[in-house]
Design a protein around this motif. Structure first.
Motif, PDB file in Angstrom:
ATOM      1  N   GLY A 183       9.587  10.146  -4.572  1.00 51.72           N
ATOM      2  CA  GLY A 183       9.150   8.813  -4.171  1.00 51.72           C
ATOM      3  C   GLY A 183       7.819   8.730  -3.366  1.00 51.72           C
ATOM      4  O   GLY A 183       6.714   9.612  -3.260  1.00 51.72           O
ATOM      5  N   LYS A 184       7.554   7.376  -2.698  1.00 52.52           N
ATOM      6  CA  LYS A 184       6.354   7.191  -1.832  1.00 52.52           C
ATOM      7  C   LYS A 184       6.664   6.457  -0.402  1.00 52.52           C
ATOM      8  O   LYS A 184       7.567   5.935  -0.641  1.00 52.52           O
ATOM      9  CB  LYS A 184       5.157   6.616  -2.832  1.00 52.52           C
ATOM     10  CG  LYS A 184       4.413   7.543  -3.724  1.00 52.52           C
ATOM     11  CD  LYS A 184       3.355   6.495  -4.170  1.00 52.52           C
ATOM     12  CE  LYS A 184       2.476   7.317  -4.932  1.00 52.52           C
ATOM     13  NZ  LYS A 184       1.186   6.529  -5.331  1.00 52.52           N
ATOM     14  N   TRP A 185       5.867   6.748   0.500  1.00 53.21           N
ATOM     15  CA  TRP A 185       5.858   5.563   1.408  1.00 53.21           C
ATOM     16  C   TRP A 185       5.203   4.526   1.036  1.00 53.21           C
ATOM     17  O   TRP A 185       4.182   4.366   0.687  1.00 53.21           O
ATOM     18  CB  TRP A 185       5.409   6.206   2.825  1.00 53.21           C
ATOM     19  CG  TRP A 185       6.127   7.361   3.249  1.00 53.21           C
ATOM     20  CD1 TRP A 185       6.014   8.653   3.064  1.00 53.21           C
ATOM     21  CD2 TRP A 185       7.249   7.161   4.072  1.00 53.21           C
ATOM     22  NE1 TRP A 185       7.001   9.235   3.739  1.00 53.21           N
ATOM     23  CE2 TRP A 185       7.773   8.347   4.368  1.00 53.21           C
ATOM     24  CE3 TRP A 185       7.594   6.169   4.725  1.00 53.21           C
ATOM     25  CZ2 TRP A 185       9.051   8.575   5.223  1.00 53.21           C
ATOM     26  CZ3 TRP A 185       8.899   6.326   5.508  1.00 53.21           C
ATOM     27  CH2 TRP A 185       9.375   7.499   5.738  1.00 53.21           C
ATOM     28  N   CYS A 186       5.816   3.203   1.422  1.00 58.86           N
ATOM     29  CA  CYS A 186       5.394   1.952   0.919  1.00 58.86           C
ATOM     30  C   CYS A 186       5.099   1.177   2.422  1.00 58.86           C
ATOM     31  O   CYS A 186       6.092   1.117   3.148  1.00 58.86           O
ATOM     32  CB  CYS A 186       6.284   1.248   0.179  1.00 58.86           C
ATOM     33  SG  CYS A 186       6.252   1.850  -1.611  1.00 58.86           S
TER      34      CYS A 186
ATOM     35  N   GLU B  24       0.854  -1.225  -0.051  1.00 55.72           N
ATOM     36  CA  GLU B  24      -0.051  -0.013   0.042  1.00 55.72           C
ATOM     37  C   GLU B  24       0.856   1.237   0.145  1.00 55.72           C
ATOM     38  O   GLU B  24       1.933   1.192   0.819  1.00 55.72           O
ATOM     39  CB  GLU B  24      -0.632  -0.045   1.212  1.00 55.72           C
ATOM     40  CG  GLU B  24      -1.653   1.317   1.514  1.00 55.72           C
ATOM     41  CD  GLU B  24      -2.793   1.397   0.363  1.00 55.72           C
ATOM     42  OE1 GLU B  24      -3.351   2.376   0.496  1.00 55.72           O
ATOM     43  OE2 GLU B  24      -2.937   0.765  -0.657  1.00 55.72           O
ATOM     44  N   THR B  25       0.827   2.271  -0.923  1.00 51.09           N
ATOM     45  CA  THR B  25       1.681   3.412  -0.862  1.00 51.09           C
ATOM     46  C   THR B  25       0.743   4.566  -0.541  1.00 51.09           C
ATOM     47  O   THR B  25      -0.487   4.664  -0.486  1.00 51.09           O
ATOM     48  CB  THR B  25       2.148   3.544  -2.427  1.00 51.09           C
ATOM     49  OG1 THR B  25       0.936   3.904  -3.159  1.00 51.09           O
ATOM     50  CG2 THR B  25       2.994   2.315  -3.033  1.00 51.09           C
ATOM     51  N   ARG B  26       1.547   5.638   0.025  1.00 51.05           N
ATOM     52  CA  ARG B  26       1.052   6.701   0.498  1.00 51.05           C
ATOM     53  C   ARG B  26       2.279   7.955   0.242  1.00 51.05           C
ATOM     54  O   ARG B  26       3.261   7.834   0.222  1.00 51.05           O
ATOM     55  CB  ARG B  26       0.417   6.755   1.796  1.00 51.05           C
ATOM     56  CG  ARG B  26      -0.509   5.834   2.527  1.00 51.05           C
ATOM     57  CD  ARG B  26      -1.785   6.113   2.071  1.00 51.05           C
ATOM     58  NE  ARG B  26      -2.698   5.192   2.153  1.00 51.05           N
ATOM     59  CZ  ARG B  26      -3.702   5.000   2.906  1.00 51.05           C
ATOM     60  NH1 ARG B  26      -3.978   5.904   3.796  1.00 51.05           N
ATOM     61  NH2 ARG B  26      -4.459   4.015   2.961  1.00 51.05           N
ATOM     62  N   THR B  27       1.449   9.083  -0.089  1.00 51.94           N
ATOM     63  CA  THR B  27       2.666  10.190  -0.351  1.00 51.94           C
ATOM     64  C   THR B  27       3.189  10.704   1.112  1.00 51.94           C
ATOM     65  O   THR B  27       4.150  11.321   0.877  1.00 51.94           O
ATOM     66  CB  THR B  27       1.790  11.389  -1.151  1.00 51.94           C
ATOM     67  OG1 THR B  27       0.766  11.722  -0.421  1.00 51.94           O
ATOM     68  CG2 THR B  27       1.574  10.982  -2.451  1.00 51.94           C
ATOM     69  N   LYS B  28       2.455  10.442   2.272  1.00 54.73           N
ATOM     70  CA  LYS B  28       2.986  10.729   3.475  1.00 54.73           C
ATOM     71  C   LYS B  28       3.040   9.793   4.562  1.00 54.73           C
ATOM     72  O   LYS B  28       2.328   8.902   4.296  1.00 54.73           O
ATOM     73  CB  LYS B  28       2.015  12.086   4.111  1.00 54.73           C
ATOM     74  CG  LYS B  28       1.929  13.288   3.351  1.00 54.73           C
ATOM     75  CD  LYS B  28       1.333  14.289   4.021  1.00 54.73           C
ATOM     76  CE  LYS B  28       1.014  15.662   3.184  1.00 54.73           C
ATOM     77  NZ  LYS B  28       0.164  16.437   3.868  1.00 54.73           N
ATOM     78  N   ASP B  29       4.070   9.717   5.316  1.00 47.56           N
ATOM     79  CA  ASP B  29       4.077   8.417   6.398  1.00 47.56           C
ATOM     80  C   ASP B  29       3.045   8.756   7.241  1.00 47.56           C
ATOM     81  O   ASP B  29       3.043   9.006   8.476  1.00 47.56           O
ATOM     82  CB  ASP B  29       5.362   8.711   7.166  1.00 47.56           C
ATOM     83  CG  ASP B  29       5.726   7.416   7.954  1.00 47.56           C
ATOM     84  OD1 ASP B  29       4.877   6.470   7.771  1.00 47.56           O
ATOM     85  OD2 ASP B  29       6.373   7.623   8.661  1.00 47.56           O
ATOM     86  N   MET B  30       1.839   8.429   6.938  1.00 52.22           N
ATOM     87  CA  MET B  30       0.572   8.371   7.821  1.00 52.22           C
ATOM     88  C   MET B  30       0.198   7.066   8.509  1.00 52.22           C
ATOM     89  O   MET B  30      -0.516   7.177   9.412  1.00 52.22           O
ATOM     90  CB  MET B  30      -0.841   8.825   6.812  1.00 52.22           C
ATOM     91  CG  MET B  30      -0.495  10.259   6.166  1.00 52.22           C
ATOM     92  SD  MET B  30      -0.172  11.473   7.167  1.00 52.22           S
ATOM     93  CE  MET B  30      -1.703  11.837   7.871  1.00 52.22           C
TER      94      MET B  30
END
Length: 131
Positions: A100-103, A25-31
């Motif tokens: 990049g993205k948070w994975c 699952e990817t997010r643009t912020k470390d949520m």
């Protein structure tokens, strides 16, 4: 228990995670960093209906991954994000000096009968809730 909100307006990402087909699952912020190690409910969200719990998975790891690595065929298979889609966005991480993205690695998935989000659920922003 925690639940993570997953937008399913165009692609059934939550269901793909529950079926074990989408393992990242990817997010643009470390949520979702606080939820590493937690078993979470997969909450399907859409502009067309109320949120539904469609499955469960455990978030086992997180990492900021550079754009060049996410652009590979293998990464596209793991994330199920179509190239050029509205989900194919990256952010600049000043600590990593790259876009990049948070994975988040999703393990031990299971699908369940869709059920509404409990009324007592407390939202923690747009990414997850607690109930």
């Amino acid at each position: 228990m925690y639940g993570i909100f997953i937008n399913e307006d165009d692609i059934p990402f939550a269901l793909l995670i529950g079926q074990g087909k989408k393992t990242i699952e990817t997010r643009t912020k470390d949520m979702l960093g606080k939820l590493v190690g937690e078993r979470v409910a997969l909450i399907s969200t859409s502009k067309k209906r109320m949120p539904l719990i469609v499955g469960y998975a455990t978030i086992t790891a997180k990492q900021f991954v550079p754009e060049c690595m996410l652009d590979s065929t293998e990464a596209r298979t793991l994330t199920h994000i179509p190239k050029g889609s509205k989900y194919d966005k990256y952010v600049y991480n000043k600590n990593a000096y790259c876009y990049g993205k948070w994975c988040y690695v999703m393990r031990w998935p299971e699908v369940c009968q869709p059920s509404p989000l409990p009324l007592e659920a407390v939202r923690h922003g747009r990414s997850y809730c607690e109930f």
